[in-house]
Design a protein around this motif. Structure first.
Motif, PDB file in Angstrom:
ATOM      1  N   GLN A   2       0.833  -1.189   0.000  1.00  0.00           N
ATOM      2  CA  GLN A   2       0.000   0.000   0.000  1.00  0.00           C
ATOM      3  C   GLN A   2       0.870   1.241   0.000  1.00  0.00           C
ATOM      4  N   ALA A   3       0.604   2.158  -0.905  1.00  0.00           N
ATOM      5  CA  ALA A   3       1.323   3.419  -0.983  1.00  0.00           C
ATOM      6  C   ALA A   3       0.597   4.464  -0.143  1.00  0.00           C
ATOM      7  N   GLU A   4       1.224   5.628   0.048  1.00  0.00           N
ATOM      8  CA  GLU A   4       0.629   6.688   0.853  1.00  0.00           C
ATOM      9  C   GLU A   4      -0.708   7.169   0.285  1.00  0.00           C
ATOM     10  N   THR A   5      -0.950   6.993  -0.995  1.00  0.00           N
ATOM     11  CA  THR A   5      -2.181   7.442  -1.632  1.00  0.00           C
ATOM     12  C   THR A   5      -3.363   6.534  -1.336  1.00  0.00           C
ATOM     13  N   GLY A   6      -3.128   5.413  -0.689  1.00  0.00           N
ATOM     14  CA  GLY A   6      -4.186   4.438  -0.457  1.00  0.00           C
ATOM     15  C   GLY A   6      -4.274   3.414  -1.570  1.00  0.00           C
ATOM     16  N   LEU A   7      -3.464   3.576  -2.626  1.00  0.00           N
ATOM     17  CA  LEU A   7      -3.456   2.615  -3.727  1.00  0.00           C
ATOM     18  C   LEU A   7      -2.684   1.391  -3.288  1.00  0.00           C
ATOM     19  N   GLU A   8      -3.294   0.216  -3.447  1.00  0.00           N
ATOM     20  CA  GLU A   8      -2.643  -1.046  -3.140  1.00  0.00           C
ATOM     21  C   GLU A   8      -2.339  -1.757  -4.445  1.00  0.00           C
ATOM     22  N   THR A   9      -1.393  -2.666  -4.389  1.00  0.00           N
ATOM     23  CA  THR A   9      -1.077  -3.456  -5.567  1.00  0.00           C
ATOM     24  C   THR A   9      -1.130  -4.928  -5.202  1.00  0.00           C
ATOM     25  N   LYS A  10      -1.533  -5.742  -6.144  1.00  0.00           N
ATOM     26  CA  LYS A  10      -1.644  -7.175  -5.943  1.00  0.00           C
ATOM     27  C   LYS A  10      -0.991  -7.841  -7.147  1.00  0.00           C
ATOM     28  N   PHE A  11       0.078  -8.596  -6.910  1.00  0.00           N
ATOM     29  CA  PHE A  11       0.824  -9.228  -7.974  1.00  0.00           C
ATOM     30  C   PHE A  11       0.290 -10.627  -8.260  1.00  0.00           C
ATOM     31  N   ALA A  12       0.361 -11.049  -9.520  1.00  0.00           N
ATOM     32  CA  ALA A  12      -0.042 -12.393  -9.887  1.00  0.00           C
ATOM     33  C   ALA A  12       0.683 -12.835 -11.142  1.00  0.00           C
ATOM     34  N   ARG A  13       0.995 -14.119 -11.217  1.00  0.00           N
ATOM     35  CA  ARG A  13       1.529 -14.718 -12.447  1.00  0.00           C
ATOM     36  C   ARG A  13       0.542 -15.774 -12.883  1.00  0.00           C
ATOM     37  N   PHE A  14       0.252 -15.836 -14.165  1.00  0.00           N
ATOM     38  CA  PHE A  14      -0.771 -16.764 -14.610  1.00  0.00           C
ATOM     39  C   PHE A  14      -0.312 -17.641 -15.749  1.00  0.00           C
ATOM     40  N   GLY A 118      -3.440  -2.667  -9.542  1.00  0.00           N
ATOM     41  CA  GLY A 118      -3.368  -1.516  -8.647  1.00  0.00           C
ATOM     42  C   GLY A 118      -4.797  -1.132  -8.295  1.00  0.00           C
ATOM     43  N   TYR A 119      -5.102  -1.034  -7.003  1.00  0.00           N
ATOM     44  CA  TYR A 119      -6.482  -0.835  -6.582  1.00  0.00           C
ATOM     45  C   TYR A 119      -6.532  -0.154  -5.226  1.00  0.00           C
ATOM     46  N   GLY A 130      -7.476 -15.981   9.138  1.00  0.00           N
ATOM     47  CA  GLY A 130      -6.654 -14.779   9.242  1.00  0.00           C
ATOM     48  C   GLY A 130      -6.379 -14.114   7.914  1.00  0.00           C
ATOM     49  N   GLN A 131      -7.030 -14.568   6.871  1.00  0.00           N
ATOM     50  CA  GLN A 131      -6.854 -13.980   5.547  1.00  0.00           C
ATOM     51  C   GLN A 131      -7.769 -12.773   5.393  1.00  0.00           C
ATOM     52  N   ARG A 132      -7.333 -11.807   4.599  1.00  0.00           N
ATOM     53  CA  ARG A 132      -8.168 -10.659   4.291  1.00  0.00           C
ATOM     54  C   ARG A 132      -8.955 -10.991   3.025  1.00  0.00           C
ATOM     55  N   LEU A 133     -10.287 -11.041   3.142  1.00  0.00           N
ATOM     56  CA  LEU A 133     -11.161 -11.290   1.997  1.00  0.00           C
ATOM     57  C   LEU A 133     -11.525  -9.941   1.393  1.00  0.00           C
ATOM     58  N   LEU A 134     -11.064  -9.704   0.185  1.00  0.00           N
ATOM     59  CA  LEU A 134     -11.315  -8.443  -0.506  1.00  0.00           C
ATOM     60  C   LEU A 134     -12.669  -8.544  -1.191  1.00  0.00           C
ATOM     61  N   LYS A 135     -13.670  -7.843  -0.635  1.00  0.00           N
ATOM     62  CA  LYS A 135     -15.057  -7.937  -1.108  1.00  0.00           C
ATOM     63  C   LYS A 135     -15.381  -6.922  -2.203  1.00  0.00           C
ATOM     64  N   GLU A 136     -14.788  -5.716  -2.101  1.00  0.00           N
ATOM     65  CA  GLU A 136     -15.030  -4.686  -3.116  1.00  0.00           C
ATOM     66  C   GLU A 136     -13.760  -3.881  -3.300  1.00  0.00           C
ATOM     67  N   LEU A 137     -13.345  -3.758  -4.570  1.00  0.00           N
ATOM     68  CA  LEU A 137     -12.118  -3.049  -4.914  1.00  0.00           C
ATOM     69  C   LEU A 137     -12.387  -1.980  -5.956  1.00  0.00           C
ATOM     70  N   GLU A 138     -11.686  -0.873  -5.839  1.00  0.00           N
ATOM     71  CA  GLU A 138     -11.710   0.168  -6.871  1.00  0.00           C
ATOM     72  C   GLU A 138     -10.467  -0.048  -7.722  1.00  0.00           C
ATOM     73  N   LEU A 139     -10.636  -0.582  -8.924  1.00  0.00           N
ATOM     74  CA  LEU A 139      -9.526  -0.932  -9.807  1.00  0.00           C
ATOM     75  C   LEU A 139      -9.003   0.308 -10.516  1.00  0.00           C
ATOM     76  N   TRP A 140      -7.696   0.515 -10.457  1.00  0.00           N
ATOM     77  CA  TRP A 140      -7.072   1.662 -11.123  1.00  0.00           C
ATOM     78  C   TRP A 140      -6.266   1.246 -12.338  1.00  0.00           C
ATOM     79  N   GLU A 141      -5.482   0.157 -12.170  1.00  0.00           N
ATOM     80  CA  GLU A 141      -4.581  -0.223 -13.259  1.00  0.00           C
ATOM     81  C   GLU A 141      -4.193  -1.694 -13.156  1.00  0.00           C
ATOM     82  N   VAL A 142      -3.708  -2.227 -14.280  1.00  0.00           N
ATOM     83  CA  VAL A 142      -3.124  -3.558 -14.332  1.00  0.00           C
ATOM     84  C   VAL A 142      -1.750  -3.390 -14.970  1.00  0.00           C
ATOM     85  N   SER A 143      -0.700  -3.811 -14.239  1.00  0.00           N
ATOM     86  CA  SER A 143       0.684  -3.638 -14.690  1.00  0.00           C
ATOM     87  C   SER A 143       1.342  -4.955 -15.045  1.00  0.00           C
ATOM     88  N   LEU A 144       2.314  -4.875 -15.952  1.00  0.00           N
ATOM     89  CA  LEU A 144       3.248  -5.970 -16.158  1.00  0.00           C
ATOM     90  C   LEU A 144       4.369  -5.748 -15.154  1.00  0.00           C
TER      91      LEU A 144
END
Length: 187
Positions: A2-14, A118-119, A130-144
């Motif tokens: 999480q950055a200071e702006t409140g934007l979080e990022t979630k990485f994934a490989r598929f 990025g969301y 103990g997992q955080r279940l993300l129920k609603e996200l505001e999507l900003w971007e998808v990065s490589l």
């Protein structure tokens, strides 16, 4: 993350989720529902629905960035939607942009194999594990990205010259070893 702006990022490989076609078309999953990442987060089915509706209503687009850097757009997402499996994206790397060309080459060579969203978290709850279940996200971007958070997935370049079945098996094994190593390092 999480950055200071409140934007979080979630990485994934598929592995079977994203491919590069014709040197610049990307199509696949940027997020999978129900999969726990190394940060202990699980995206719930429907988490992107309100955000995608708002983006479409405002005639905005989800940005395609290089390594979450807002100064480095590398392409455009032509389609972003939820289905039963996750957040599916389809877009184009822009060969007219230096980083877009570089991204296509790095993916084809297997040097870059990750996606990250990025969301901003709108609604989340903790489950009994103990997992955080993300129920609603505001999507900003998808990065490589270079280092994805979900070790069970990867990006694949689709080309007869680039990848064989043996190459794919070796990449799968390497991803499994990286995931196991990361899990052991956290203990």
């Amino acid at each position: 993350m999480q950055a200071e702006t409140g934007l979080e990022t979630k990485f994934a490989r598929f592995g079977d989720g994203i491919e590069v076609q014709d040197g610049h078309v990307i199509e696949g999953y940027a997020s999978l529902f129900g999969a726990c990442d190394q940060g202990g987060d699980v995206v719930s089915k429907g988490a992107y629905a309100a955000s995608l509706k708002a983006i479409a209503g405002d005639r905005r687009s989800v940005k395609m960035l290089w390594q979450h850097d807002p100064a480095q757009p590398i392409g455009v997402w032509d389609e972003v939607r939820e289905d039963a499996r996750g957040l599916w994206v389809k877009g184009r790397l822009l060969p007219e942009v230096a980083k877009g060309r570089e991204a296509a080459e790095l993916i084809a060579a297997g040097a870059i194999d990750g996606l990250s969203i990025g969301y901003r978290t709108v609604k989340a709850v903790k489950n009994d594990k103990g997992q955080r279940l993300l129920k609603e996200l505001e999507l900003w971007e998808v990065s490589l990205v270079t280092f994805p958070m979900l070790p069970s997935a990867r990006v694949v370049a689709k080309s007869e010259d680039v990848a064989t079945d043996a190459d794919a098996t070796l990449r799968d094994m390497a991803a499994a070893f990286r995931g196991a190593r990361a899990s052991l390092a956290q203990r």
